[in-house]
Design a protein around this motif. Structure first.
Motif, PDB file in Angstrom:
ATOM      1  N   ASP A 335      37.138   9.626  21.547  1.00  0.00           N
ATOM      2  CA  ASP A 335      38.025   9.497  20.375  1.00  0.00           C
ATOM      3  C   ASP A 335      39.303   8.805  20.791  1.00  0.00           C
ATOM      4  OD1 ASP A 335      40.207  11.472  21.101  1.00  0.00           O
ATOM      5  OD2 ASP A 335      38.429  12.788  21.240  1.00  0.00           O
ATOM      6  N   ASN A 336      40.070   8.373  19.791  1.00  0.00           N
ATOM      7  CA  ASN A 336      41.374   7.763  20.090  1.00  0.00           C
ATOM      8  C   ASN A 336      42.497   8.694  19.638  1.00  0.00           C
ATOM      9  OD1 ASN A 336      40.984   7.505  17.396  1.00  0.00           O
ATOM     10  ND2 ASN A 336      41.764   5.414  17.195  1.00  0.00           N
ATOM     11  N   GLY A 337      42.216  10.000  19.860  1.00  0.00           N
ATOM     12  CA  GLY A 337      43.167  11.020  19.426  1.00  0.00           C
ATOM     13  C   GLY A 337      44.330  11.192  20.398  1.00  0.00           C
ATOM     14  N   CYS A 338      44.901  12.413  20.397  1.00  0.00           N
ATOM     15  CA  CYS A 338      46.139  12.670  21.141  1.00  0.00           C
ATOM     16  C   CYS A 338      45.934  12.708  22.654  1.00  0.00           C
ATOM     17  CB  CYS A 338      46.773  13.966  20.652  1.00  0.00           C
ATOM     18  SG  CYS A 338      45.664  15.375  20.749  1.00  0.00           S
ATOM     19  N   GLY A 339      44.702  12.952  23.107  1.00  0.00           N
ATOM     20  CA  GLY A 339      44.440  12.989  24.546  1.00  0.00           C
ATOM     21  C   GLY A 339      44.795  14.338  25.162  1.00  0.00           C
ATOM     22  N   ILE A 340      44.376  14.502  26.420  1.00  0.00           N
ATOM     23  CA  ILE A 340      44.576  15.788  27.110  1.00  0.00           C
ATOM     24  C   ILE A 340      45.181  15.499  28.472  1.00  0.00           C
ATOM     25  CG2 ILE A 340      43.410  17.882  27.953  1.00  0.00           C
ATOM     26  CD1 ILE A 340      41.010  16.969  26.126  1.00  0.00           C
ATOM     27  N   GLU A 341      46.117  16.338  28.853  1.00  0.00           N
ATOM     28  CA  GLU A 341      46.691  16.188  30.188  1.00  0.00           C
ATOM     29  C   GLU A 341      45.632  16.562  31.229  1.00  0.00           C
ATOM     30  OE1 GLU A 341      50.730  17.503  31.207  1.00  0.00           O
ATOM     31  OE2 GLU A 341      50.841  18.116  29.100  1.00  0.00           O
ATOM     32  N   ILE A 388      46.764  10.765  27.780  1.00  0.00           N
ATOM     33  CA  ILE A 388      47.645  11.214  26.686  1.00  0.00           C
ATOM     34  C   ILE A 388      48.003  10.031  25.780  1.00  0.00           C
ATOM     35  CG2 ILE A 388      49.993  12.071  26.187  1.00  0.00           C
ATOM     36  CD1 ILE A 388      48.167  14.278  27.013  1.00  0.00           C
ATOM     37  N   GLY A 389      47.811  10.240  24.500  1.00  0.00           N
ATOM     38  CA  GLY A 389      48.158   9.211  23.511  1.00  0.00           C
ATOM     39  C   GLY A 389      47.055   8.209  23.265  1.00  0.00           C
ATOM     40  N   CYS A 390      46.091   8.113  24.162  1.00  0.00           N
ATOM     41  CA  CYS A 390      45.027   7.102  24.017  1.00  0.00           C
ATOM     42  C   CYS A 390      43.693   7.704  23.578  1.00  0.00           C
ATOM     43  CB  CYS A 390      44.802   6.372  25.327  1.00  0.00           C
ATOM     44  SG  CYS A 390      46.263   5.444  25.826  1.00  0.00           S
ATOM     45  N   GLY A 391      43.524   8.967  23.827  1.00  0.00           N
ATOM     46  CA  GLY A 391      42.267   9.591  23.430  1.00  0.00           C
ATOM     47  C   GLY A 391      41.505  10.203  24.604  1.00  0.00           C
ATOM     48  N   SER A 392      40.378  10.784  24.260  1.00  0.00           N
ATOM     49  CA  SER A 392      39.572  11.478  25.276  1.00  0.00           C
ATOM     50  C   SER A 392      38.111  11.067  25.140  1.00  0.00           C
ATOM     51  CB  SER A 392      39.650  13.001  25.081  1.00  0.00           C
ATOM     52  OG  SER A 392      40.989  13.422  25.032  1.00  0.00           O
ATOM     53  N   THR A 393      37.406  11.163  26.265  1.00  0.00           N
ATOM     54  CA  THR A 393      35.947  10.978  26.225  1.00  0.00           C
ATOM     55  C   THR A 393      35.292  12.171  26.911  1.00  0.00           C
ATOM     56  OG1 THR A 393      36.185   8.585  26.328  1.00  0.00           O
ATOM     57  CG2 THR A 393      34.014   9.501  26.869  1.00  0.00           C
ATOM     58  N   PHE A 394      34.431  12.837  26.164  1.00  0.00           N
ATOM     59  CA  PHE A 394      33.668  13.951  26.732  1.00  0.00           C
ATOM     60  C   PHE A 394      32.286  13.428  27.123  1.00  0.00           C
ATOM     61  CE2 PHE A 394      36.144  17.795  26.101  1.00  0.00           C
ATOM     62  CZ  PHE A 394      37.169  17.335  25.274  1.00  0.00           C
ATOM     63  N   PHE A 395      31.937  13.664  28.356  1.00  0.00           N
ATOM     64  CA  PHE A 395      30.610  13.280  28.847  1.00  0.00           C
ATOM     65  C   PHE A 395      29.782  14.535  29.080  1.00  0.00           C
ATOM     66  CE2 PHE A 395      33.522  10.000  30.291  1.00  0.00           C
ATOM     67  CZ  PHE A 395      32.862   8.819  30.000  1.00  0.00           C
TER      68      PHE A 395
END
Lengths: 426, 198
Positions: A335-341, A388-395
């Motif tokens: 996703d291009n959501g808030c991202g995770i530290e 952070i700010g760019c999103g996350s990818t779950f594999f």
């Protein structure tokens, strides 16, 4: 000379001439002569021819190494030196056979250079064998020493192995107890959550009635508090549902079936009902896999729900990917959501761990732990990459098992996850 | 002890006496001609007093008795066959009896062909049409009998006296032990050694 002296002399001289040339002449016909002296003379010459013939028949094969051919008569004195040679050769052969058998006690006597050569050869062989025996004895002694040392080492190693086995056994027992205890704990959690459902449902209903039936009785503060009561009760209901779902993963019905992921994803996306500004896109062709449909549905539902819940942009994108990695499938939900530290990468997969304020987000911190538990139950792996700010990818990966179907073609693959599946209990 | 009437052999190795003590100056050796003088005059008298067959038989029997005692007192009967032959060859050479050479030895059938060169009995004799080493025939049979415990027939097939330069003897066992035949050659000889003369 009373007889035919000329003829006898001619016959005899011809035979002797042939003998001198190394030829064996025919015998003279004794009957050709009448005179007794000539007959006697011819017979003697014939004996000479016979002896020479025997010697010739004897010596030619002998010279070729044939020791067991014709042997002249005992009366043949001409052959005696050759018979002596024959005897010596037979003896040498016998000696050589004994030497070949390793008998170095034999010696050749009075045979000139033969004796010297063979006796010195046998002596050398004997000497070398003695040396070899000596070396062999030393080696055997060393082997015995080393064997004794090794026996000690083996005993030490065996003790260590026994200790290791005992420790392993203890460890296995501890793991078994832990698993039992964990299962009991999950059972308790499952039962507790299940039993909480009914009274909680009652509380939610009562709170709802309060807020509707008595809304004109409450002042502003009362109305606010009743609303909070309804919200908290709803959240608690979600928590209990989550706990039930988490605990019942092993209680899931394990019916394995062909699951067309394209169709499954379409239903999941539809179920999520994402807002207009959110685009959920499947980036590639998805395979047909052989898995439990409910489990796979839950995995994608939770990952997509989680992605949608953390979108914070005007144009929100959620992409689903799939890679065939030979032994397993690798799926991704980005996703291009808030991202995770990064420091939270591991924490988010643990139960009741949420990074959002409970008042800001609908999440109760159980969805990703359910995904993690399902994936790991099948022998797969789950991880996240994020900025952070760019999103996350779950594999996540799941082993290819039994039969997968892609583009209408089928292939047989190994079943690695079956052993990890819990028995059906529901 | 040498001259009493009897119908059995009484010879023992000790009857040969203490030669070193008895011949401190002249020693152990005598010329071959002395030995032959003794043997051939003895043969001559035996033939004239008895007959050729009896004379031959006496020489064979005397040789056999000598061979048995020679084997028992001079040779090591505990050796394996090939080692025993090597020792016999060396002993016959050292005592200047002759040069023994084995041509063939079949240890299963116990058939042996051997030659003796420079034989004490005959080498150098005038050539006739007769083999003369009757004493040697008995001597070889006696040695093998003492070593194996079996009776052997030894026949001289070539002799210096018949014009050959070596004496060749053909040896075969007289009574083949059936059990012995079934055993392998080593155990056969080992078991045979156990029943040798005492």
């Amino acid at each position: 000379m009373q007889g035919n002296g000329q003829k006898v002399l001619f016959d005899v001289s011809e035979r002797i001439s042939n003998l001198l040339k190394g030829k064996i002449p025919e015998k003279i016909q004794v009957s050709d002569y009448q005179d007794e002296a000539e007959k006697q003379f011819v017979e003697i010459v014939n004996q000479l021819i016979e002896s020479s013939s025997e010697v010739h028949r004897f010596i030619v094969p002998l010279s070729q190494g044939e020791l067991h051919s014709f042997v002249p008569k005992r009366s043949n004195v001409f052959s005696s030196p050759f018979k002596e040679l024959h005897a010596r050769l037979l003896h040498l052969t016998w000696q050589a056979e004994r030497i070949a058998e390793g008998d170095y006690t034999q010696r050749v006597d009075f045979m000139g250079d033969f004796s010297t050569a063979i006796n010195s050869m046998v002596a050398k062989l004997d000497e070398r064998e003695q040396e070899l025996k000596g070396t062999n004895s030393q080696l055997e002694a060393r082997v015995r020493e080393r064997t004794a040392e090794l026996s000690g080492e083996v005993a030490v190693r065996k003790r260590a192995e026994d200790e290791l086995k005992a420790m392993n056994k203890k460890l296995e027992e501890t793991i078994r107890r832990l698993e039992l205890s964990n299962r009991e704990l999950q059972d308790v959690a499952y039962v507790a959550a299940h039993d909480l459902k009914t009274p909680l449902h009652g509380i939610i209903k009562l709170a709802d009635w309060l807020s509707t039936d008595y809304q004109d009785k409450f002042d502003e503060q009362g109305t606010e508090q009743v609303k909070m009561l309804v919200d908290r009760a709803a959240r608690m209901s979600k928590l209990v549902d989550g706990v039930l779902k988490y605990c019942s993963i092993r209680h899931f019905h394990r019916k394995m079936e062909r699951v067309d992921l394209s169709l499954l994803l379409a239903k999941v996306i539809d179920r999520i009902g994402s807002p207009q500004h959110v685009k959920i896109k499947v980036e590639c062709e998805l395979p047909v896999i052989f898995y439990n449909r409910n489990n796979i549905t839950e995995v994608f539902y939770q990952l997509l729900s989680n992605a949608v819940a953390h979108l914070d942009k005007e144009n929100c994108m959620v992409n689903i990917g799939c890679h065939d990695q030979a032994d397993y499938w690798e799926f991704s939900v980005s996703d291009n959501g808030c991202g995770i530290e990064e420091k939270y990468f591991a924490k988010i997969f643990k139960i009741f761990q949420t990074l959002s304020n409970s008042n800001q987000c609908e999440g109760v911190g159980i969805g990703l732990s359910i995904v993690s538990k399902i994936v790991e139950t099948y022998g797969g792996r789950i991880w996240v990459e994020s900025k952070i700010g760019c999103g996350s990818t779950f594999f996540f990966t799941i082993p290819r098992q039994r039969e997968t179907f892609l583009n209408g073609k089928s292939e047989v693959v190994k079943d690695t996850a079956q052993e990890n599946l819990c028995p059906e209990t529901s | 002890m040498f001259k009493e009437e009897r119908d059995y052999n009484k010879f023992s190795w000790e009857d040969l006496g203490d030669i070193d003590a008895g011949r401190p100056n002249l020693g152990q050796s005598v010329p071959v001609l002395v030995y032959r003088l003794f043997q051939y005059t003895m043969r001559d008298v035996l033939i004239t007093e008895r007959d050729v067959t009896t004379a031959n038989d006496i020489f064979i029997k005397a040789g056999k008795l000598a061979g048995e005692h020679f084997c028992k007192n001079v040779l090591n009967t505990d050796l394996e066959f090939n080692e025993f032959i090597a020792e016999l060859q060396k002993t016959l050479k050292d005592l200047k009896i002759g040069i023994l050479r084995i041509e063939k030895a079949d240890l299963e059938s116990l058939e042996i062909t051997l030659t003796v060169a420079e034989d004490l009995d005959c080498s150098g004799l005038p050539i006739s049409e007769e083999t003369v080493c009757d004493y040697d025939e008995g001597f070889i049979a006696g040695i093998l009998n003492a070593y194996t415990g079996k009776e052997f027939h030894v026949k001289e097939v070539d002799c210096w006296a018949t014009g050959d330069r070596v004496c060749r003897f053909s040896v075969r066992i007289l009574q083949a032990n059936k059990k012995c035949k079934e055993m392998d050659k080593k155990s056969c000889l080992t078991s045979a050694k156990g029943s040798q003369i005492s």
